[in-house]
Design a protein around this motif. Sequence first.
Motif, PDB file in Angstrom:
ATOM      1  N   ASP A 189      14.578 -33.098  17.052  1.00 23.01           N
ATOM      2  CA  ASP A 189      14.565 -31.643  16.920  1.00 23.01           C
ATOM      3  C   ASP A 189      13.450 -31.044  17.765  1.00 23.01           C
ATOM      4  O   ASP A 189      13.591 -29.947  18.299  1.00 23.01           O
ATOM      5  CB  ASP A 189      14.362 -31.240  15.462  1.00 23.01           C
ATOM      6  N   LEU A 190      12.316 -31.765  17.842  1.00 23.05           N
ATOM      7  CA  LEU A 190      11.166 -31.291  18.620  1.00 23.05           C
ATOM      8  C   LEU A 190      10.566 -32.451  19.391  1.00 23.05           C
ATOM      9  O   LEU A 190      10.363 -33.537  18.839  1.00 23.05           O
ATOM     10  CB  LEU A 190      10.089 -30.684  17.706  1.00 23.05           C
ATOM     11  N   THR A 191      10.265 -32.205  20.644  1.00 24.10           N
ATOM     12  CA  THR A 191       9.542 -33.155  21.494  1.00 24.10           C
ATOM     13  C   THR A 191       8.163 -32.574  21.768  1.00 24.10           C
ATOM     14  O   THR A 191       8.042 -31.407  22.163  1.00 24.10           O
ATOM     15  CB  THR A 191      10.288 -33.376  22.819  1.00 24.10           C
ATOM     16  N   VAL A 192       7.120 -33.374  21.564  1.00 24.41           N
ATOM     17  CA  VAL A 192       5.751 -32.919  21.801  1.00 24.41           C
ATOM     18  C   VAL A 192       5.143 -33.739  22.932  1.00 24.41           C
ATOM     19  O   VAL A 192       5.109 -34.976  22.862  1.00 24.41           O
ATOM     20  CB  VAL A 192       4.884 -33.035  20.539  1.00 24.41           C
ATOM     21  N   ALA A 193       4.680 -33.046  23.954  1.00 22.64           N
ATOM     22  CA  ALA A 193       3.993 -33.689  25.066  1.00 22.64           C
ATOM     23  C   ALA A 193       2.499 -33.750  24.742  1.00 22.64           C
ATOM     24  O   ALA A 193       1.793 -32.751  24.820  1.00 22.64           O
ATOM     25  CB  ALA A 193       4.229 -32.914  26.362  1.00 22.64           C
ATOM     26  N   ALA A 194       2.047 -34.944  24.345  1.00 20.44           N
ATOM     27  CA  ALA A 194       0.625 -35.204  24.138  1.00 20.44           C
ATOM     28  C   ALA A 194       0.230 -36.336  25.083  1.00 20.44           C
ATOM     29  O   ALA A 194      -0.591 -37.187  24.750  1.00 20.44           O
ATOM     30  CB  ALA A 194       0.348 -35.574  22.689  1.00 20.44           C
ATOM     31  N   ASP A 195       0.860 -36.323  26.269  1.00 24.49           N
ATOM     32  CA  ASP A 195       0.720 -37.431  27.217  1.00 24.49           C
ATOM     33  C   ASP A 195      -0.252 -37.132  28.353  1.00 24.49           C
ATOM     34  O   ASP A 195      -0.131 -37.669  29.439  1.00 24.49           O
ATOM     35  CB  ASP A 195       2.087 -37.849  27.776  1.00 24.49           C
ATOM     36  N   GLY A 196      -1.246 -36.279  28.081  1.00 28.62           N
ATOM     37  CA  GLY A 196      -2.369 -36.144  28.988  1.00 28.62           C
ATOM     38  C   GLY A 196      -2.168 -35.180  30.139  1.00 28.62           C
ATOM     39  O   GLY A 196      -1.143 -34.532  30.292  1.00 28.62           O
ATOM     40  N   ARG A 197      -3.209 -35.128  30.981  1.00 32.19           N
ATOM     41  CA  ARG A 197      -3.244 -34.112  32.034  1.00 32.19           C
ATOM     42  C   ARG A 197      -2.272 -34.380  33.166  1.00 32.19           C
ATOM     43  O   ARG A 197      -2.046 -33.504  33.994  1.00 32.19           O
ATOM     44  CB  ARG A 197      -4.664 -33.993  32.578  1.00 32.19           C
ATOM     45  N   TRP A 198      -1.700 -35.599  33.230  1.00 33.63           N
ATOM     46  CA  TRP A 198      -0.654 -35.890  34.211  1.00 33.63           C
ATOM     47  C   TRP A 198       0.697 -35.994  33.499  1.00 33.63           C
ATOM     48  O   TRP A 198       1.546 -36.771  33.869  1.00 33.63           O
ATOM     49  CB  TRP A 198      -0.966 -37.186  34.965  1.00 33.63           C
ATOM     50  N   SER A 199       0.891 -35.194  32.499  1.00 31.91           N
ATOM     51  CA  SER A 199       2.036 -35.273  31.598  1.00 31.91           C
ATOM     52  C   SER A 199       3.385 -35.376  32.311  1.00 31.91           C
ATOM     53  O   SER A 199       3.769 -34.504  33.096  1.00 31.91           O
ATOM     54  CB  SER A 199       2.051 -34.038  30.689  1.00 31.91           C
ATOM     55  N   VAL A 200       4.103 -36.440  31.993  1.00 37.43           N
ATOM     56  CA  VAL A 200       5.458 -36.630  32.505  1.00 37.43           C
ATOM     57  C   VAL A 200       6.404 -35.588  31.918  1.00 37.43           C
ATOM     58  O   VAL A 200       7.248 -35.014  32.618  1.00 37.43           O
ATOM     59  CB  VAL A 200       5.957 -38.052  32.172  1.00 37.43           C
ATOM     60  N   LEU A 201       6.264 -35.312  30.623  1.00 36.38           N
ATOM     61  CA  LEU A 201       7.157 -34.362  29.971  1.00 36.38           C
ATOM     62  C   LEU A 201       6.921 -32.939  30.463  1.00 36.38           C
ATOM     63  O   LEU A 201       7.866 -32.162  30.615  1.00 36.38           O
ATOM     64  CB  LEU A 201       6.990 -34.440  28.459  1.00 36.38           C
ATOM     65  N   GLN A 257      17.637 -41.398  16.707  1.00 34.10           N
ATOM     66  CA  GLN A 257      17.362 -40.032  16.269  1.00 34.10           C
ATOM     67  C   GLN A 257      16.090 -40.000  15.431  1.00 34.10           C
ATOM     68  O   GLN A 257      15.831 -40.903  14.632  1.00 34.10           O
ATOM     69  CB  GLN A 257      18.526 -39.498  15.433  1.00 34.10           C
ATOM     70  N   THR A 258      15.285 -38.978  15.641  1.00 31.29           N
ATOM     71  CA  THR A 258      14.138 -38.708  14.797  1.00 31.29           C
ATOM     72  C   THR A 258      14.017 -37.190  14.674  1.00 31.29           C
ATOM     73  O   THR A 258      14.742 -36.449  15.345  1.00 31.29           O
ATOM     74  CB  THR A 258      12.855 -39.335  15.385  1.00 31.29           C
ATOM     75  N   THR A 259      13.111 -36.723  13.845  1.00 30.02           N
ATOM     76  CA  THR A 259      12.925 -35.273  13.736  1.00 30.02           C
ATOM     77  C   THR A 259      11.956 -34.767  14.790  1.00 30.02           C
ATOM     78  O   THR A 259      12.201 -33.752  15.450  1.00 30.02           O
ATOM     79  CB  THR A 259      12.422 -34.891  12.329  1.00 30.02           C
ATOM     80  N   CYS A 260      10.849 -35.490  14.980  1.00 31.65           N
ATOM     81  CA  CYS A 260       9.867 -35.109  15.994  1.00 31.65           C
ATOM     82  C   CYS A 260       9.441 -36.347  16.757  1.00 31.65           C
ATOM     83  O   CYS A 260       9.066 -37.358  16.141  1.00 31.65           O
ATOM     84  CB  CYS A 260       8.643 -34.455  15.344  1.00 31.65           C
ATOM     85  N   VAL A 261       9.501 -36.300  18.072  1.00 34.02           N
ATOM     86  CA  VAL A 261       9.003 -37.384  18.890  1.00 34.02           C
ATOM     87  C   VAL A 261       7.767 -36.891  19.628  1.00 34.02           C
ATOM     88  O   VAL A 261       7.761 -35.793  20.195  1.00 34.02           O
ATOM     89  CB  VAL A 261      10.067 -37.906  19.880  1.00 34.02           C
ATOM     90  N   VAL A 262       6.711 -37.684  19.575  1.00 32.64           N
ATOM     91  CA  VAL A 262       5.437 -37.346  20.206  1.00 32.64           C
ATOM     92  C   VAL A 262       5.185 -38.344  21.325  1.00 32.64           C
ATOM     93  O   VAL A 262       5.126 -39.555  21.075  1.00 32.64           O
ATOM     94  CB  VAL A 262       4.273 -37.386  19.193  1.00 32.64           C
ATOM     95  N   ALA A 263       5.042 -37.865  22.541  1.00 32.84           N
ATOM     96  CA  ALA A 263       4.727 -38.727  23.679  1.00 32.84           C
ATOM     97  C   ALA A 263       3.221 -38.803  23.836  1.00 32.84           C
ATOM     98  O   ALA A 263       2.569 -37.791  24.092  1.00 32.84           O
ATOM     99  CB  ALA A 263       5.366 -38.173  24.954  1.00 32.84           C
ATOM    100  N   GLY A 264       2.656 -40.001  23.661  1.00 33.20           N
ATOM    101  CA  GLY A 264       1.225 -40.189  23.852  1.00 33.20           C
ATOM    102  C   GLY A 264       0.499 -40.498  22.570  1.00 33.20           C
ATOM    103  O   GLY A 264       0.505 -39.683  21.627  1.00 33.20           O
ATOM    104  N   GLY A 265      -0.128 -41.677  22.510  1.00 35.40           N
ATOM    105  CA  GLY A 265      -0.853 -42.097  21.322  1.00 35.40           C
ATOM    106  C   GLY A 265      -2.346 -41.893  21.438  1.00 35.40           C
ATOM    107  O   GLY A 265      -3.135 -42.725  20.991  1.00 35.40           O
ATOM    108  N   GLY A 266      -2.757 -40.771  22.052  1.00 36.99           N
ATOM    109  CA  GLY A 266      -4.174 -40.413  22.071  1.00 36.99           C
ATOM    110  C   GLY A 266      -4.533 -39.662  20.799  1.00 36.99           C
ATOM    111  O   GLY A 266      -3.744 -39.580  19.853  1.00 36.99           O
ATOM    112  N   PRO A 267      -5.755 -39.086  20.735  1.00 35.85           N
ATOM    113  CA  PRO A 267      -6.167 -38.395  19.506  1.00 35.85           C
ATOM    114  C   PRO A 267      -5.217 -37.286  19.085  1.00 35.85           C
ATOM    115  O   PRO A 267      -4.896 -37.154  17.897  1.00 35.85           O
ATOM    116  CB  PRO A 267      -7.549 -37.840  19.876  1.00 35.85           C
ATOM    117  N   ALA A 268      -4.738 -36.459  20.027  1.00 30.91           N
ATOM    118  CA  ALA A 268      -3.841 -35.366  19.655  1.00 30.91           C
ATOM    119  C   ALA A 268      -2.527 -35.901  19.105  1.00 30.91           C
ATOM    120  O   ALA A 268      -2.050 -35.463  18.048  1.00 30.91           O
ATOM    121  CB  ALA A 268      -3.586 -34.455  20.854  1.00 30.91           C
ATOM    122  N   GLY A 269      -1.926 -36.859  19.797  1.00 33.49           N
ATOM    123  CA  GLY A 269      -0.650 -37.388  19.365  1.00 33.49           C
ATOM    124  C   GLY A 269      -0.725 -38.102  18.032  1.00 33.49           C
ATOM    125  O   GLY A 269       0.157 -37.947  17.170  1.00 33.49           O
TER     126      GLY A 269
END
Length: 415
Positions: A159-171, A5-17
Motif C-alpha cells: 500500500d505504501l513504499t518508503v524510500a529510506a535508502d539514503g542520499r543516492w536513493s534508488v527509489l 504482498q505487504t502493507t508497507c515496504v521500507v527500502a533501507g535498514g538504516g536508523p530511519a528505516g
Amino acid sequence: MTTEQTTCVVAGGGPAGMVLGLLLARAGVDVTVLEKHGDFLRDFRGDTVHPSTLRLLDDLGLGERFRELPQTKVDRVTFPTPNGPVVISDFSRLPGRHPYVSLVPQWDLLDMLAAAGKAEPTFHLRMNTEVTGTLTEGSRVTGVRYRTAGGETGELRADLTVAADGRWSVLRQAAGLRPHEYEVPIDAWWFRLPRDPNEEGTGLNGRIADRAFALSLNRTDYFQIAYMARKGTDATLRAEGVQSFRARIAKLFPELADRVDHITDMDDVKFLDIRLNRLPRWYVDGLLCIGDAAHAMSPAGGVGINLAVQDAVAAARLLADPLRGHKISVADLAKVQRRRSTATRLIQRLQRILHDSVFTQVIEGTRTTMPSIPVTLVRRVPPLQIVPAYLIGIGFRPERAPAFAKRANSSVATG
C-alpha cells in the motif's frame, strides 16, 4: 520471479528505516524492511545519538538496552582560540535525562532495533535484499522490485513504499524526484587513531590549520577524526601520499603526532562526498521519502541521524491509521512533509550559514580561528552555550513516540 504482498515496504535498514519499521509494527501494520547488505557493519557511518533520540528510545522501552551498548558520551564541543580553549556548545546544560550526545557504533544501534522489531509479529526484516526499482500502476507506486545476494529477483507489492535508502536513493530516482542541491565547500575524510582509555576528555574538539578543519571525537579506545578540506581534492590528497597526510594531521593535533603512523596508507582514510540537498516534494502517490532520501545533511552539527529518526517517528504517527485501514492517500503523505519540512529547512539554513562563515573562509585561507563574536559571547556568558547544544541535541521540532509504540524499559536480547 516471486510476487508477494505487504502493507508497507521500507527500502533501507538504516536508523530511519528501522525506526519506522519498528513503530509501524507496534501499530499492528504489516511492514517489511529491505536491507541490501548482509549485516549492519559499515565503518564510519554516523554514530551520534542525540538527546531527543535518546528520549525516544526511553519511550520505546529500549533505553536500558541502549545504555548497555559500548559508547562514549560527548557533553561539550570545544574549540581552541588564541586565549585558550572555549566551550562552544555545552550539552550538560540541557534539561532531561540525557544532557549529552552518545557515540555508539551504528551497527550496534541497528542490531538493537532489529531485535526489538523481531519481537513484533508484523515486522519483517530481509537482509541481503537490494531494492532495484519501483512497481507502478498508472502514476501510483505499488511496491518494489528487488534482487537478493544470491541473484534471485522478486516483487513486493505494498500500500505504501518508503524510500529510506539514503542520499543516492534508488527509489527517489525511479519516482522522478530530484533534490535541489546547495553548494558545499568541503568534503570529509574519516579515520581512526589509537587512544589510551586513561586519556582525559569526553568532548568533541575542533581544530583549524592549513586551510583545513578537523574534529576529534574521543571513543573508548580510539579517536575518531574527521578531516575536512576543499571539495574535490580527494584525488590530490591521495596522490600526495600517506606521509603528507600524516603531517597535516600532526599539525592540526600536535598531541596526537606520536601516533599518526597508525595511518598505514591512504586506504585507512575513508572519503565522504558531502552533499546538502532537499526534495521540493518528498512524495508521489504511493511513495514517501524520509531521511537522507528526502534531505541530505552536511555533517555540521552531526544532526543527520537525528533528523532522519524524527522523520520516521512523524511518519509512523501520521500514517499508522491510514495504513491499518489500507487507505493511504497522497494527502496523508503530504502531512508528513508539512510536519517535518520546516525543521529541516531551518537546520539546513544554519548549516549553510556555518559553511559560509567558517568552512569557506577556512579553505580560502581567510580564517584561522572560529568567528570571534560567538566565541566572545559564550566566553562572557557561559549559559549561552545551551543555544547550540539545544539546536544540535534537540532541534526545532523533536518528535515523541506515539502512544501505540511506547513500552516500559527493559533489556532486549540481540541474539
